[in-house]
Design an enzyme around this catalytic site. Structure first.
Site, PDB file in Angstrom:
ATOM      1  N   LEU A 159     -46.892 128.447 -69.898  1.00 20.41           N
ATOM      2  CA  LEU A 159     -48.281 128.014 -69.809  1.00 20.41           C
ATOM      3  C   LEU A 159     -49.239 129.185 -70.004  1.00 20.41           C
ATOM      4  CD1 LEU A 159     -48.269 125.548 -66.781  1.00 20.41           C
ATOM      5  CD2 LEU A 159     -47.586 125.178 -69.152  1.00 20.41           C
ATOM      6  N   CYS A 269     -49.546 136.798 -64.123  1.00 16.58           N
ATOM      7  CA  CYS A 269     -48.258 136.726 -64.823  1.00 16.58           C
ATOM      8  C   CYS A 269     -47.856 138.030 -65.499  1.00 16.58           C
ATOM      9  CB  CYS A 269     -48.294 135.586 -65.847  1.00 16.58           C
ATOM     10  SG  CYS A 269     -48.328 133.945 -65.103  1.00 16.58           S
ATOM     11  N   LYS A 272     -47.154 141.336 -63.224  1.00 18.22           N
ATOM     12  CA  LYS A 272     -45.995 141.226 -62.325  1.00 18.22           C
ATOM     13  C   LYS A 272     -44.707 140.981 -63.114  1.00 18.22           C
ATOM     14  CE  LYS A 272     -45.691 136.297 -61.086  1.00 18.22           C
ATOM     15  NZ  LYS A 272     -44.312 136.136 -61.584  1.00 18.22           N
ATOM     16  N   ARG A 339     -56.618 137.253 -60.015  1.00 14.85           N
ATOM     17  CA  ARG A 339     -55.494 138.096 -59.621  1.00 14.85           C
ATOM     18  C   ARG A 339     -55.343 139.242 -60.620  1.00 14.85           C
ATOM     19  NH1 ARG A 339     -50.781 133.786 -59.391  1.00 14.85           N
ATOM     20  NH2 ARG A 339     -52.009 133.040 -61.172  1.00 14.85           N
TER      21      ARG A 339
END
Length: 470
Positions: A159, A269, A272, A339
């Site tokens: 996604l 995503c 990390k 984030r």
């Protein structure tokens, strides 16, 4: 297993799980979403999405109202009523380590295994280090009730935030790993709609399926860091990285996507995932991969300091008591996800250097406020620009790209622009009176003499339009 359509259970209703559950309902399945957070379950049950994702609220409401989609905190009930169990929980980075925290995946998988009442397929969608699936299979074998057959396979998600609904309903590929003939047939039934329109299904072993998502993210991250490294060369040589990227992009082997020099990648995503892959590669003794990813990460993080240095230069060496307008808080457009946001990281660093930082984002102001409460947040674009000594464009929202530079120059204190995403036409902004700095492109000086008045605190700043964090 149901003799007709399999019934679906989605464990974890965050960004991935909520989107996957709604999309499965759209494909015609009966779906139960499970989460341990009662407030989140209550909101989703009302058809409310607790994050910004275009198209998802409408999809969710339609199938909550149809009865095809419901949410619960009762994992045992959802497991008993379902045939295919998708694990969609988070795998955040461990504290004080680059390794992935697999506790949520292990807990969700164990919960499904011990609550199975009939044969089922457990499908991992979370992004995990290679080798996780085999460990989970051992875990399941020790928990599943006698007489019940449970099979674990992996089906990674791909996604893109801002395009998640489209990516789930019309994916560019479906990868399934570690399947038997039976589980492959079931997953082909689950994904019958996209398969019927030509989406390829790649069937592979478990380790390959686990590696696909992190490898894709690592490649994209490498491409971004490559063009940012070349941007530094362009600055030293007086070249233009945007024109260079256009020329490179015409090569079919390279392509133009992800060759935009600028502030670099962030989000929940890519950072990390490349760090988890770096860590796992080192564990496996694949040191070339871990070394490459280390350099990719370092280049990316260095972009933030380069924007900070550029801002300091624009303000004469210090931002102390300077008003800095920051356009963008989300790590990219079409999301409210902050984030590891490069934009907020830069904003916070300037604030610590004594700047009065005013942030504006069309969608992410509230999520940014929760993470960085000491910054100030504007409710409108003009509020962030007004009286600014430097204006930083750090997220390429269309509202910023399409803004009228002449109108903004008239309200800025000093029309000095740092285009941290190389998303603006420097000639047009310079013609409107701005001095434009960007990464990998020559500084473009104002085409007109500045007539802006010296900075004074605008009247609206004390009238409630500027929303301070405290």
């Amino acid at each position: 297993m149901s003799s007709t359509r399999p019934r679906i259970n989605v464990v974890g209703t965050g960004y991935l799980g909520a989107t996957h559950a709604a999309a499965m309902a759209e494909m015609g399945f009966e779906v139960i979403g499970v989460d341990s957070d009662p407030a989140k379950v209550a909101a989703l049950s009302r058809g409310e999405v607790p994050f910004f994702e275009p198209g998802l609220p409408e999809l969710l409401r339609r199938h909550v109202e149809s009865g095809r989609l419901r949410f619960t905190t009762d994992l045992a009930e959802a497991t008993a009523l379902s045939d295919v169990h998708f694990i969609c929980v988070g795998t955040p980075q461990q504290v004080a380590s680059f390794a992935a925290n697999l506790s949520y995946v292990e807990e969700a998988t164990a919960g499904v295994a011990r609550n199975l009442t009939h044969d089922g397929i457990i499908v991992g969608k979370s992004t995990v280090p290679v080798g996780t699936g085999e460990r989970l299979r051992s875990l399941i074998a020790g928990l599943v009730p006698d007489g019940v057959d449970a099979e674990l396979v992996w089906n990674p998600e791909f996604l893109r935030e801002g395009k998640a609904v489209e990516d789930t309903l019309r994916p560019d590929r479906i990868v399934v790993g570690g399947t038997s003939d039976r589980s492959e047939a079931v997953l082909r039934a689950v994904y019958a709609a996209p398969l019927a329109t030509g989406t390829p299904m790649i069937v592979c072993d478990l380790p390959t399926a686990e590696l696909v998502k992190v490898s894709a993210n690592a490649f994209l991250a490498t491409k971004i860091s490559f063009i940012n490294a070349i941007a530094e060369v362009c600055e030293a040589a007086g070249a233009n990285v945007s024109v260079l990227a256009d020329a490179l992009g015409h090569d079919a082997r390279i392509g133009r996507q992800f060759l935009n020099a600028g502030l670099g990648f962030g989000g929940g995503c890519l950072p990390k995932d490349i760090r988890a892959l770096m860590y796992r590669a080192s564990e496996l003794g694949a040191f070339s991969a871990s070394s490459l990813l280390q350099q990719v990460d370092e280049i990316n993080m260095g972009q933030r300091q380069r924007i900070i240095d550029m801002t300091l230069d624009a303000c004469g060496g210090s931002v102390l008591n300077r008003r800095i307008g920051v356009l963008g808080a989300a790590f990219k457009p079409d999301t409210d996800d902050v984030r590891d946001s490069p934009a907020l990281n830069v904003a916070a660093a300037l604030h610590l250097r004594g700047a009065q930082v005013v942030v504006y984002d069309p969608e992410a102001s509230e999520t940014a406020r929760r993470m960085y409460p000491t910054l100030s947040y504007a409710s409108e674009l003009d509020d962030a620009v007004a009286g600014s000594d430097a204006l930083l464009v750090l997220t390429e929202w269309p509202e910023f790209v399409d803004a009228d530079p002449a109108r903004l120059a008239a309200i800025a204190g000093v029309p000095s622009l740092i285009d941290g995403r190389n998303c603006l036409d420097p000639a047009i902004w310079a013609e409107a009176g701005w001095q434009v700095r960007s990464l990998g492109r020559p500084t473009v000086h104002s085409a007109v003499a500045s007539t802006a008045a010296p900075f004074t605190r605008p009247a609206w700043a004390s009238a409630g339009r500027l929303v301070a964090a405290h």
